[in-house]
Scaffold this motif. Structure first.
Motif: not given
Ligand code: PGA
Length: 256
Positions: A99, A214-215, A169, A234-237, A173-175, A97, A11, A13
């Protein structure tokens, strides 16, 4: 027991211009574009969907969007519809999501309309659910997750439910770098699978992929992915750089 193929979704973003996206996707196609052990989905911003879609052509990597509107077309300035995503060969769409829920006031009812519209258009929803820190501390995690899951899936038939992806998520824990412990994550994942059994059937619940988000990073992924009910991430950073994302796909492959 049915073995579920692990799924790693990036993800991105609101990150990366089309040019930056092409650099990243080029690296990803080169290193993981031919593996089939793990399902890999990239969810770039709308502006680079087409470019990323072209860059992954012929590879095993799939394309997803980060959001969409439930109507097919019309006067909805700034919005994107399911048929538009399909025309770019997107196969997945992230919905609900946290956000979107918190910054754009998306409700369970609104998210549910999108889930139904996505399924109607042969897009696989990645429905996100998860509690805030205050909700966890007050002991209402499972209740919150139950409500979001039930309302998000309202009206989804048994035949289509198995194709759903759910992402647990925890908002805290997100970001943040604060990952849920494997026990915390597995507990909620098992709870969601139990809920899917009640809402649909055991067979459906066994097929649905439940991702953790979440991280998630290469360092904590192996332990999380080894849990019985954690079917991917589901991977952000960590999806913004080829190296960490490839390491996550490798970890998912090893956890098969
Ligand atoms: P994170 O984001 O990996 O940066 O915590 C995950 C997500 O929001 O999907």
């Amino acid at each position: 027991m049915i073995s579920r193929k692990k799924l790693i979704a990036g993800n991105w973003k609101m990150n990366k211009t089309s040019a930056d996206a092409l650099t990243l996707v080029g690296d990803l196609v080169a290193s993981i574009g031919r593996q089939n052990d793990v399902e890999v989905v990239l969810c770039p911003p709308f502006t680079s969907l087409e470019a990323v879609g072209k860059a992954i052509e012929g590879s095993s990597i799939k394309l997803g969007a980060q959001n969409m509107h439930h109507e097919g077309s019309g006067a909805f300035t700034g919005e994107i519809s399911a048929p538009m995503l399909r025309s770019l060969f997107a196969t997945h769409v992230i919905l609900g999501h946290s956000e979107r829920r918190s910054y754009f006031a998306e409700t369970d009812e609104f998210i549910n309309k999108k889930v139904l519209a996505a399924l109607k258009n042969q897009l696989r929803p990645i429905l996100c659910v998860g509690e805030t820190l205050a909700e966890r501390e007050s002991g209402s995690t499972l209740k919150v997750v139950q409500t979001q899951t039930e309302r998000g899936l309202d009206g989804v038939g048994k035949d289509l439910a198995a194709g759903m992806v759910i992402a647990y998520e925890p908002v805290w824990a997100i970001g943040t770098g604060k990952v849920a412990t494997t026990e915390q994550a597995q507990e909620v994942h098992a709870f969601i699978r139990g809920l899917l059994t009640k809402l649909f059937t055991t067979a459906v619940a066994e097929k649905v992929r439940i991702l953790y988000g979440g991280s998630m990073k290469p360092a904590n992924a192996p332990e999380l992915l080894a849990q019985k009910d954690i079917d991917g991430g589901l991977i952000g950073g960590a999806s913004l750089e080829a190296r960490s994302f490839v390491e996550l796909v490798t970890a998912a492959s090893a956890a098969r």
